[in-house]
Design a protein around this motif. Structure first.
Motif, PDB file in Angstrom:
ATOM      1  N   LEU A  40      -1.224   8.558   4.054  1.00  0.00           N
ATOM      2  CA  LEU A  40      -1.113   7.570   2.999  1.00  0.00           C
ATOM      3  C   LEU A  40      -0.745   8.255   1.702  1.00  0.00           C
ATOM      4  O   LEU A  40      -1.378   9.219   1.294  1.00  0.00           O
ATOM      5  N   LEU A  41       0.260   7.760   1.037  1.00  0.00           N
ATOM      6  CA  LEU A  41       0.771   8.398  -0.166  1.00  0.00           C
ATOM      7  C   LEU A  41       0.029   7.891  -1.388  1.00  0.00           C
ATOM      8  O   LEU A  41      -0.227   6.703  -1.531  1.00  0.00           O
ATOM      9  N   SER A  42      -0.315   8.816  -2.292  1.00  0.00           N
ATOM     10  CA  SER A  42      -0.879   8.416  -3.573  1.00  0.00           C
ATOM     11  C   SER A  42       0.253   7.925  -4.460  1.00  0.00           C
ATOM     12  O   SER A  42       1.436   8.124  -4.175  1.00  0.00           O
ATOM     13  N   GLN A  43      -0.107   7.290  -5.578  1.00  0.00           N
ATOM     14  CA  GLN A  43       0.911   6.787  -6.488  1.00  0.00           C
ATOM     15  C   GLN A  43       1.751   7.918  -7.047  1.00  0.00           C
ATOM     16  O   GLN A  43       2.969   7.796  -7.205  1.00  0.00           O
ATOM     17  N   ARG A  53       0.814  -1.218   0.000  1.00  0.00           N
ATOM     18  CA  ARG A  53       0.000   0.000   0.000  1.00  0.00           C
ATOM     19  C   ARG A  53       0.849   1.269   0.000  1.00  0.00           C
ATOM     20  O   ARG A  53       0.294   2.373  -0.075  1.00  0.00           O
ATOM     21  N   GLY A  54       2.155   1.141   0.103  1.00  0.00           N
ATOM     22  CA  GLY A  54       3.010   2.320   0.102  1.00  0.00           C
ATOM     23  C   GLY A  54       4.247   2.205   0.954  1.00  0.00           C
ATOM     24  O   GLY A  54       5.161   3.022   0.839  1.00  0.00           O
ATOM     25  N   ILE A  55       4.327   1.164   1.812  1.00  0.00           N
ATOM     26  CA  ILE A  55       5.484   1.020   2.691  1.00  0.00           C
ATOM     27  C   ILE A  55       6.737   0.683   1.900  1.00  0.00           C
ATOM     28  O   ILE A  55       7.788   1.309   2.066  1.00  0.00           O
ATOM     29  N   THR A  56       6.637  -0.314   1.009  1.00  0.00           N
ATOM     30  CA  THR A  56       7.812  -0.694   0.231  1.00  0.00           C
ATOM     31  C   THR A  56       8.217   0.414  -0.732  1.00  0.00           C
ATOM     32  O   THR A  56       9.411   0.646  -0.951  1.00  0.00           O
ATOM     33  N   GLY A  91      14.631   2.883   8.515  1.00  0.00           N
ATOM     34  CA  GLY A  91      14.368   3.749   9.655  1.00  0.00           C
ATOM     35  C   GLY A  91      13.663   5.034   9.269  1.00  0.00           C
ATOM     36  O   GLY A  91      12.970   5.650  10.089  1.00  0.00           O
ATOM     37  N   ASP A  92      13.831   5.481   8.009  1.00  0.00           N
ATOM     38  CA  ASP A  92      13.200   6.716   7.545  1.00  0.00           C
ATOM     39  C   ASP A  92      11.699   6.556   7.276  1.00  0.00           C
ATOM     40  O   ASP A  92      10.987   7.554   7.147  1.00  0.00           O
ATOM     41  N   VAL A  93      11.233   5.311   7.137  1.00  0.00           N
ATOM     42  CA  VAL A  93       9.804   5.096   6.865  1.00  0.00           C
ATOM     43  C   VAL A  93       9.011   5.534   8.097  1.00  0.00           C
ATOM     44  O   VAL A  93       9.218   5.041   9.202  1.00  0.00           O
ATOM     45  N   ASN A  94       8.088   6.477   7.898  1.00  0.00           N
ATOM     46  CA  ASN A  94       7.368   7.095   9.007  1.00  0.00           C
ATOM     47  C   ASN A  94       6.346   6.141   9.631  1.00  0.00           C
ATOM     48  O   ASN A  94       5.588   5.479   8.909  1.00  0.00           O
ATOM     49  N   PRO A  95       6.292   6.045  10.971  1.00  0.00           N
ATOM     50  CA  PRO A  95       5.288   5.182  11.606  1.00  0.00           C
ATOM     51  C   PRO A  95       3.849   5.555  11.236  1.00  0.00           C
ATOM     52  O   PRO A  95       2.987   4.678  11.130  1.00  0.00           O
TER      53      PRO A  95
END
Length: 434
Positions: A347-350, A277-280, A318-322
């Motif tokens: 949540l980030l859009s494409q 959904r956007g994490i990877t 580590g930079d991926v925001n909780p």
């Protein structure tokens, strides 16, 4: 024929072209021969076949029968993993039985192997849609967001080039995080080189990442099972029981663990897993920016090594925001009572995800840095300036940071030390870019 009309042993010997004493021995041992024939592969096998190691196969067969009585699926990767553990326990010369040897073992004992299934209660659901709408919400209600985890593998570019070593151009990363984003497990990277030269002398047990090797740099069932046991041990130390949601794959064996409940998501569900959904995508964006800012001309160290890449990946993870992680879990429906939650934020859009891979605006969020005042040495009369060291060049700074990182790699007592080092490295980069 022995059960039909009585025929003399001499007549039988002539009919089958054998001696009369041989017929006599067969009749005498009829029960034992029939018993071994039924146990040893069925009607097509004419000879008694045994494995190279009778003790290992006997122990493995006992384990298979015990597993079948508990209705747990036995797959080929799981059988190979168990055979390896038993061989090590019995101190066998060959610690890892080959797949061909295990295939013959299965044929001799009439074993059938099944693909990994979801949990027993979940596999009985009529449709995947029913699982997503009924079973999953019931599972999630039994756990808090900090106890709901998901994991999965992604492939990333490996630009490392080491002279004299054959390395793949990609790495496989195993990611695992909880729904609240409060805990991201250390990255597990899988490469092709079993003993990279750049990792010699590194205290691997205290790194914020771990590295394993396999053919084609792909995740395998033994590697995944090893990671699962380490995860379970970590949860035991925390006194925590978690729910682990993951996809069905031949490299994902099902294990019964004390503190980790594994639930396989049916492949036909309309749910998109949180990692997708956007994490990877966010992780890859951070990793790409760190690759692009690797400046060989300034650092005078050439191309990044595998060790450099692993550190960059740990920094990107580590930079991926909780907040982004929690939003992805909500959007995927992997959050308790997701329908009653407030609209997902972060949540980030494409389009945003694509733009984040090309921009570096996040590096300016911490504000502007103010240069310190220059001073003179205390106790100097007549305004005479004390002797001071000249300001080091950027190349010297990067060399000093590389020396400090190498010291931590060899002497660190906790992976947490690297978080402070990563923050220092980011601050130095901001200064040099400002």
């Amino acid at each position: 024929m022995l059960e039909g009309p009585k025929v003399s042993q001499n007549e039988l010997a002539k009919r089958f072209g054998v001696s009369q004493p041989q017929i006599c021995r067969i009749i005498k041992n009829k029960e034992r021969i029939l018993s071994e024939w039924h146990r040893n592969g069925g009607s097509e096998r004419k000879r008694k076949r045994e494995g190279k190691d009778v003790a290992l196969e006997a122990a493995l067969l006992r384990w298979v029968k015990g597993t079948c009585t508990t209705d747990l699926p036995v797959s080929r990767p799981l059988l190979q993993l168990k055979a390896k553990h038993l061989a090590e326990t019995l101190s066998q010369a060959d610690p890892e039985p080959s797949s061909g040897r295990l295939a013959h073992f299965g044929t001799r004992h009439n074993l059938t192997f099944k693909k990994p299934l979801v949990e027993k209660g979940d596999s009985e659901q009529p449709t995947a849609e029913h699982w997503a709408s009924t079973v999953l919400p019931g599972l999630l209600r039994s756990y808090t967001p900090s106890e709901i985890y998901t994991c999965g593998e992604i492939a990333v570019l490996n630009p490392a080039s080491s002279p004299g070593e054959s390395t793949s151009d990609r790495l496989t990363l195993l990611l695992c995080t909880n729904a609240s984003g409060s805990e991201k497990t250390p990255l597990r990277a899988v490469g092709e080189s079993p003993q990279p030269r750049c990792l010699r002398g590194v205290n691997l047990g205290q790194m914020p990442w771990s590295y394993r090797a396999s053919s084609l740099a792909s995740m395998t069932a033994p590697l995944f099972a090893e990671w699962l046991r380490e995860l379970n041990e970590g949860m035991q130390r925390q006194g925590k029981s978690i729910l682990l949601l993951l996809s069905q794959h031949e490299a994902h064996p099902y294990l019964q663990l004390s503190n980790v409940r594994m639930v396989f998501v049916p492949p036909a569900t309309t749910l998109v897993q949180p990692l997708d959904r956007g994490i990877t995508s966010d992780l890859k964006g951070h990793y790409r920016r760190r690759l692009l800012r690797w400046l060989p001309a300034e650092r005078d160290v050439g191309q990044p090594t595998l060790l450099d890449v692993l550190h960059m990946l740990a920094q990107a993870w580590g930079d991926v925001n909780p907040g982004l992680i929690a939003s992805c879990f909500r959007a995927a429906g992997f959050f308790p009572d997701a329908s009653t939650e407030a609209p997902a934020r972060g949540l980030l859009s494409q389009e945003q995800l694509e733009r984040r891979t090309l921009t570096d605006k996040e590096l300016e969020r911490d504000g502007e840095l103010v240069d310190g005042d220059e001073g003179t040495a205390d106790g100097q009369d007549g305004g005479e300036l004390a002797a001071v060291q000249p300001c080091p060049s950027e190349r010297e700074v990067w060399r000093s940071l590389a020396t400090l990182r190498r010291y931590l790699e060899c002497q660190a007592t906790s992976p947490d030390l690297f978080q402070a080092f990563y923050e220092l490295e980011d601050a130095v980069h901001m200064l040099s870019a400002g």
